[in-house]
Motif scaffolding. Structure first.
Motif, mmCIF file in Angstrom:
data_model
loop_
_atom_site.group_PDB
_atom_site.id
_atom_site.type_symbol
_atom_site.label_atom_id
_atom_site.label_comp_id
_atom_site.label_asym_id
_atom_site.label_seq_id
_atom_site.Cartn_x
_atom_site.Cartn_y
_atom_site.Cartn_z
ATOM 1 N N TYR A 199 0.807 -1.217 0.000
ATOM 2 C CA TYR A 199 0.000 0.000 0.000
ATOM 3 C C TYR A 199 0.845 1.275 0.000
ATOM 4 N N GLU A 246 -3.509 -3.480 -4.668
ATOM 5 C CA GLU A 246 -3.214 -2.768 -3.428
ATOM 6 C C GLU A 246 -2.556 -1.428 -3.741
ATOM 7 N N LYS A 282 -6.151 6.784 -3.843
ATOM 8 C CA LYS A 282 -6.281 7.591 -2.624
ATOM 9 C C LYS A 282 -5.356 8.813 -2.704
ATOM 10 N N VAL A 323 -11.519 -6.260 -2.198
ATOM 11 C CA VAL A 323 -11.660 -4.823 -2.019
ATOM 12 C C VAL A 323 -11.994 -4.080 -3.282
ATOM 13 N N TYR A 379 -15.237 -2.834 -3.945
ATOM 14 C CA TYR A 379 -15.875 -2.002 -2.926
ATOM 15 C C TYR A 379 -15.375 -0.572 -2.959
ATOM 16 N N VAL A 435 -14.154 3.193 -3.923
ATOM 17 C CA VAL A 435 -14.810 4.210 -4.740
ATOM 18 C C VAL A 435 -13.726 5.041 -5.408
#
Lengths: 330, 330
Positions: free
Chosen positions: A218, A244, A251, A274, A277, A279
DNA sequence: CTGTTAGCGCTTTCAG
DNA sequence: CTGAAAGCGCTAACAG
């Protein structure tokens, strides 16, 4: 703990008869079968499988070497392995190597010492630190990269990456950034090749400045996104070598005020749970993880049984999933 | 495959001496040690561990029964088990039961038949379909609920839920909806109890209409959210019994035009990796999954070695994590 | 159909 | 310090 001898004594028969009753009941008289059953129940006899396996000198066990079991992709592969193994009467010994070669050696030793009959390796193949294949230890590498020697099951990482990048190109993007894995990782190498192929087919020159190295985690995705944001001529689309890092990059971009996919497109690789899910939901490639496990187990089991699989390499189809994170270049 | 006999012949010694050299080298003369080493290398001798284990009649193996290995929480617990087991010289046999009692029986049989020395069960305890404990089968249940008989390692689900709900109450919420697991699931029961406790301490009456049953999966969370949206007097905060349902519920609420946490607060349970990535990030409870695995393995190993653990039940601390999805009642 | 026996590979007495 | 021999629990080959 009752042994077969105890049962023999209790039933007034010989151990040989008991053994036969257990494995070939038709060859024992009905009357004695009943006696034997009674004795077994009375003594709560359970055959000692350690003794059975010792005698048969086959453990009916596979070991699965996994770099990190707490990684969902591997867990799914293992799930597939387990299903096939169990159906074929094999147990699976789990070997979490935590990326240590030392531990890998221990697990390989298990098959050399007859504790297991064969081995499935989930770590991708590195030429310079390859412990396998070894003569006398049947092994299959699952989810590796091109060029893995010996038996292996995987998707075509090159083609999958090519497909993703072509999708981005098709949307009108010309400057396509890459967030890669560590540069020597076999998956990185394959996926970068696919990227280059797509570019060259579209007549776009490869610019190595657009490739930022991550490590599949991440934070590396986040920091790569920040690096991209500081470029004078920032790419408009990004191919991230796993989900990931893709999610992290999104983000990062969103925090800088970009809209996805209006301003920037982002694609990943893996199709984690994920990815549906987040956005916006993530465009990505799904590897058939369970299937990979199943195939690998089938291949290993036939290897153990002395068959020669028709092909050394099984390439499974991947699935390209277009979601919301990629859109036309504006 | 070379045996100890071959080594003995090659070295001109007896099998007993070879065995001793392997386990207690000081008791063999330096000169013979060298000879033996040479013979071992020449023949590429590897001790047959199946034979060793048979003779020792201990397998040094644990079986881990897991309802679904492709569930990250379980994968993490297993990772903890593996680490401790490996350090103690135990192997771990993976038993993915896919929720079938039949398969559970098979795995239990493995320890009854000496293939394994003990067992860790990751399925929560149901009174009516309990296969364990069984005399002669050392076992530990990990991540279960209150009232699990025999040895177990878990967090205090009641207290954790109570903490979450108190947090919501502290934010000014009075109507707090619940998206639960299946009503007979032990975790559901514990977590509901925590919910009730928190309410009663705040002087809020329990209203069973505010509890919508889910099944811990994504879709059930989504449909529960839709049900809530149709209530005339909808709750302003939601306690979801796992993160997956919480994330689904947030999606459902957002699609209906609600803002989280401005209009509605949502809290989950588990702290999946995702929960940090979703928008808004999710308030939840983290279970120390790896730690649970480690403790369970330690407990089982000491059980196998004949010690009596001081306590039948180990309760590990949970971590309450406040993120963006919960906010003050407006 | 049943019993006897040998032996899988290893460790562990017990003598020497 | 070393060797001989017994035996772990089971199966399979052979004889009856």
């Amino acid at each position: 703990m009752a042994t077969i001898k105890d049962v023999a004594r209790e039933a007034g028969l010989s151990t040989g008869t008991i053994s036969k009753a257990l494995h070939d009941p038709q060859k024992v008289s009905r009357k004695n079968q009943v006696k034997i059953e009674a004795a077994i129940k009375k003594l709560n006899y359970k055959p000692n499988m350690l003794a059975q396996k010792f005698r048969a000198s086959t453990s009916k066990t596979l070991v699965v070497m996994v770099p990190d079991i707490a990684n969902l992709f591997f867990a799914k592969v293992i799930s597939g392995i387990e299903a096939v193994a169990q159906a074929a009467g094999f147990s699976v010994l789990l070997g979490d190597t935590k990326d240590s070669l030392e531990r890998e050696r221990e697990f390989i030793r298990m098959v050399e010492t007859r504790l297991a009959d064969g081995l499935i390796n989930l770590r991708p193949y590195y030429k310079d630190e390859a412990l396998l294949p070894i003569k006398g230890v049947p092994s299959v590498t699952a989810s590796s990269s091109s060029g893995t020697p010996s038996y292996s099951v995987r998707i075509d990482n090159v083609a999958a990456s090519e497909k993703i990048v072509k999708h981005l190109i098709g949307l009108g993007h010309k400057r396509i950034g890459v967030i890669s894995g560590l540069h020597h990782n076999p998956h990185t190498i394959d996926r970068l090749e696919g990227y280059k192929k797509a570019l060259s087919q579209a007549g776009i020159d490869y610019d190595e400045d657009l490739v930022v190295e991550g490590d599949f985690n991440y934070w590396s995705g986040l920091s790569a996104a920040e690096q991209f944001c500081q470029m004078p001529n920032m790419p408009t689309a990004f191919f991230c070598m796993n989900d990931e890092m893709a999610i992290a990059a999104m983000k990062g971009f969103i925090d800088k005020g970009f809209c996805i996919p209006q301003d920037l497109s982002v694609a990943g690789f893996d199709d984690m749970d994920v990815s549906r899910y987040v956005v916006p939901t993530l465009t990505t490639v799904a590897q058939p993880a369970e299937k990979i496990g199943e195939k690998a187990a089938e291949m290993l089991i036939s290897l153990i049984q002395g068959d020669t699989p028709k092909s050394e390499e099984v390439i499974l189809p991947f699935e390209f999933i277009i979601r919301e994170s990629t859109g036309p270049f504006q």
